[in-house]
Motif scaffolding. Structure first.
Motif, PDB file in Angstrom:
ATOM      1  N   HIS A 186       0.862  -1.190   0.000  1.00 32.52           N
ATOM      2  CA  HIS A 186       0.000   0.000   0.000  1.00 32.52           C
ATOM      3  C   HIS A 186       0.899   1.240   0.000  1.00 32.52           C
ATOM      4  O   HIS A 186       1.538   1.544   1.005  1.00 32.52           O
ATOM      5  CB  HIS A 186      -0.932  -0.022   1.213  1.00 32.52           C
ATOM      6  CG  HIS A 186      -1.922  -1.144   1.144  1.00 32.52           C
ATOM      7  ND1 HIS A 186      -3.255  -0.920   0.903  1.00 32.52           N
ATOM      8  CD2 HIS A 186      -1.768  -2.485   1.255  1.00 32.52           C
ATOM      9  CE1 HIS A 186      -3.877  -2.084   0.879  1.00 32.52           C
ATOM     10  NE2 HIS A 186      -3.003  -3.049   1.095  1.00 32.52           N
ATOM     11  N   LEU A 187       0.938   1.900  -1.126  1.00 28.47           N
ATOM     12  CA  LEU A 187       1.842   3.026  -1.338  1.00 28.47           C
ATOM     13  C   LEU A 187       1.286   4.329  -0.776  1.00 28.47           C
ATOM     14  O   LEU A 187       0.073   4.529  -0.727  1.00 28.47           O
ATOM     15  CB  LEU A 187       2.096   3.218  -2.831  1.00 28.47           C
ATOM     16  CG  LEU A 187       2.725   2.049  -3.582  1.00 28.47           C
ATOM     17  CD1 LEU A 187       2.733   2.346  -5.075  1.00 28.47           C
ATOM     18  CD2 LEU A 187       4.116   1.748  -3.077  1.00 28.47           C
ATOM     19  N   PHE A 188       2.206   5.215  -0.395  1.00 24.72           N
ATOM     20  CA  PHE A 188       1.814   6.586  -0.121  1.00 24.72           C
ATOM     21  C   PHE A 188       1.372   7.207  -1.454  1.00 24.72           C
ATOM     22  O   PHE A 188       1.861   6.835  -2.526  1.00 24.72           O
ATOM     23  CB  PHE A 188       2.975   7.374   0.493  1.00 24.72           C
ATOM     24  CG  PHE A 188       3.225   7.032   1.937  1.00 24.72           C
ATOM     25  CD1 PHE A 188       2.450   7.594   2.943  1.00 24.72           C
ATOM     26  CD2 PHE A 188       4.237   6.144   2.287  1.00 24.72           C
ATOM     27  CE1 PHE A 188       2.673   7.284   4.277  1.00 24.72           C
ATOM     28  CE2 PHE A 188       4.467   5.824   3.619  1.00 24.72           C
ATOM     29  CZ  PHE A 188       3.681   6.400   4.615  1.00 24.72           C
ATOM     30  N   ASP A 189       0.450   8.156  -1.391  1.00 26.95           N
ATOM     31  CA  ASP A 189      -0.225   8.673  -2.580  1.00 26.95           C
ATOM     32  C   ASP A 189       0.710   9.114  -3.702  1.00 26.95           C
ATOM     33  O   ASP A 189       0.454   8.831  -4.863  1.00 26.95           O
ATOM     34  CB  ASP A 189      -1.144   9.843  -2.211  1.00 26.95           C
ATOM     35  CG  ASP A 189      -2.384   9.383  -1.467  1.00 26.95           C
ATOM     36  OD1 ASP A 189      -2.726   8.185  -1.558  1.00 26.95           O
ATOM     37  OD2 ASP A 189      -3.010  10.222  -0.794  1.00 26.95           O
ATOM     38  N   HIS A 190       1.791   9.809  -3.376  1.00 29.19           N
ATOM     39  CA  HIS A 190       2.622  10.373  -4.447  1.00 29.19           C
ATOM     40  C   HIS A 190       3.414   9.318  -5.224  1.00 29.19           C
ATOM     41  O   HIS A 190       4.055   9.639  -6.213  1.00 29.19           O
ATOM     42  CB  HIS A 190       3.524  11.493  -3.920  1.00 29.19           C
ATOM     43  CG  HIS A 190       4.312  11.145  -2.711  1.00 29.19           C
ATOM     44  ND1 HIS A 190       3.760  11.119  -1.444  1.00 29.19           N
ATOM     45  CD2 HIS A 190       5.605  10.802  -2.568  1.00 29.19           C
ATOM     46  CE1 HIS A 190       4.682  10.782  -0.569  1.00 29.19           C
ATOM     47  NE2 HIS A 190       5.806  10.583  -1.225  1.00 29.19           N
TER      48      HIS A 190
END
Length: 186
Positions: A133-137
């Motif tokens: 689950h990646l950070f948005d950027h």
């Protein structure tokens, strides 16, 4: 049957909710750090599904726990582990976290990874899918750039969710039996 490990106050209907504290809604009180000396109070091959949400990073003696979970899982039973990714600040900020985990860590809960050494571990979990689950950027990058960022920088992956399947009987410790899980960015 389903098991919710280290449930705390997150009581899940339809699950056996286990914690080391006798909180409201906890069905079974057990210390998961003591699995080397004390078996969990369940029969062999009891659970179809086991959930460990933000738990394993708190466990010092992880191999005895994973072996015990293997014992109580049904053949092909699923274990879902949610955990802060090892290179995120969340993995280090909480002083009760004793270990960091990365996408390659969960293979070590399968027998094929022990072809070089024997640590006495007798569980066998086949990692089948890993969600990062990646950070948005980082979400809009091409896959190869995302993977490079995960392997190079801190705070790229917020949380990792690992899906593993109980292999029974356990496989031989042979490197050619290692299976790479599907890696998915979320």
């Amino acid at each position: 049957m389903k098991l919710n490990l280290g449930c705390g106050r997150d009581i899940k209907p339809g699950f056996v909710n286990l914690d080391y504290m006798p909180l409201p809604g906890v069905d079974v009180v057990a210390d998961l750090e003591r699995c080397k000396d004390t078996k969990l109070p369940f029969e062999n091959n009891t659970f179809d599904d086991i959930l460990a949400s933000h738990l394993v990073e708190h466990i010092t003696n992880i191999l005895p726990l994973m072996e015990e979970l293997h014992r109580i899982a049904k053949p092909d039973g699923l274990l879902m582990v949610k955990i802060p990714y090892g290179s995120t600040d969340d993995a280090f900020t909480d002083p009760t976290h004793v270990r960091q985990y990365f996408r390659g860590s969960f293979g070590y809960f399968s027998q094929p990874f022990y072809w070089r050494a024997d640590y006495g571990y007798r569980g066998d979990w086949k990692p089948i899918r890993i969600e990062l689950h990646l950070f948005d950027h980082f979400k809009e990058m091409p896959y190869d750039e995302q993977m490079l960022a995960v392997d190079t920088y801190r705070n790229v992956v917020r949380e990792m969710v690992v899906y593993m399947q109980a292999v029974k009987p356990i496989r031989e410790p042979l490197a050619n039996l290692q299976i790479k899980p599907e890696i998915v960015f979320v």
